[in-house]
Design a protein around this motif. Structure first.
Motif, PDB file in Angstrom:
ATOM      1  N   ARG A  28       7.949  -4.970 -31.574  1.00 33.51           N
ATOM      2  CA  ARG A  28      10.098  -4.147 -31.033  1.00 33.51           C
ATOM      3  C   ARG A  28      10.349  -5.766 -31.312  1.00 33.51           C
ATOM      4  N   PRO A  29      11.660  -5.948 -31.840  1.00 39.05           N
ATOM      5  CA  PRO A  29      12.175  -7.129 -31.505  1.00 39.05           C
ATOM      6  C   PRO A  29      13.078  -7.029 -30.204  1.00 39.05           C
ATOM      7  N   GLY A  30      12.514  -7.513 -28.889  1.00 37.51           N
ATOM      8  CA  GLY A  30      13.455  -7.388 -27.449  1.00 37.51           C
ATOM      9  C   GLY A  30      14.988  -7.178 -27.233  1.00 37.51           C
ATOM     10  N   ALA A  31      15.478  -7.345 -26.568  1.00 34.25           N
ATOM     11  CA  ALA A  31      16.935  -7.248 -26.364  1.00 34.25           C
ATOM     12  C   ALA A  31      17.403  -8.391 -26.479  1.00 34.25           C
ATOM     13  N   PHE A  32      16.893  -9.242 -27.015  1.00 36.41           N
ATOM     14  CA  PHE A  32      17.449 -10.597 -26.697  1.00 36.41           C
ATOM     15  C   PHE A  32      16.809 -11.515 -27.266  1.00 36.41           C
TER      16      PHE A  32
END
Length: 223
Positions: A28-32
């Motif tokens: 999953r893509p991280g917040a940044f």
């Protein structure tokens, strides 16, 4: 005594998932994680293709032609196309080309009508001081409890915001530089490879509309 030892061992293993739970799974893509918010901006796709082509060829003339006449290059008065070209072909050229490539390949944000590379620079970090903050640049950056990359990581960080702890610099047995950090919003702290960290105020490109096209108006680092 044996019962106490077993209890302590079980407690230690039980703590590990709790630490790891603060991290974002690599799938999953991280917040940044870099994003491209410029996709629907007229002319952005063509500009980005030209920019990346000039960087790939290390073509200082082509890169300078993408810049405004008064392009800002630092906060000490350095500016202009001729100066940009001179820097790209001078002793600091290899380092600047690397900075350009990294900035151009870490997403694009829209801010007040301008394109901003990398995407990270235009993001709100909340109460975190952008000069103290760093972002782990990857979906599975290892975090070590001690400055020793031979150890098994206690967690893997996925484009997460962290804080540098003091100078926090160290090197492992293979002389690879590591930096001590703490993960914002968690109890996690330890060492990560310095090469996998980026400051939000590192080099960025600001690109503004110029008639029907776009021009680089700043290529700077710091504040």
């Amino acid at each position: 005594m044996k019962r106490l030892a077993i209890f302590a061992l079980c407690a230690l293993f039980a703590a590990q998932p709790a630490l790891a739970s603060f991290t974002v799974p690599a799938n999953r893509p991280g917040a940044f994680a870099p994003r491209d918010d410029c996709l629907k901006t007229p002319g952005a796709r063509a500009f980005k293709a030209t920019l990346r082509g000039a960087i790939a060829r290390r073509d200082a003339r082509a890169l300078a032609q993408l810049a405004a006449e008064d392009v800002r290059l630092d906060f000490g008065g350095g500016a202009g196309r001729a100066e940009l070209r001179a820097r790209l072909t001078g002793p600091q050229g290899p380092a600047l080309w690397s900075e350009l490539a990294e900035a151009a390949n870490l997403g694009c944000a829209m801010s007040a009508g301008d394109m901003v590379f990398p995407w990270l620079f235009a993001q709100d970090l909340g109460d975190v001081d952008s000069f103290d903050a760093l972002v782990t640049t990857g979906p599975a950056v290892p975090l070590y409890r001690r400055a020793d990359s031979r150890l098994a990581p206690i967690a893997r960080l996925n484009w997460q915001l962290v804080i540098a702890q003091g100078d926090g610099l160290a090197a492992d047995a293979d002389k690879r530089p590591l930096r001590r950090i703490s993960v914002i919003g968690s109890r996690l702290e330890g060492y990560v490879p310095s090469a996998s960290l980026r400051s939000p105020v590192d080099y960025r490109l600001l690109v503004s509309r110029a008639g029907a096209g776009w021009r680089i108006t700043a290529f700077v680092a710091g504040d």
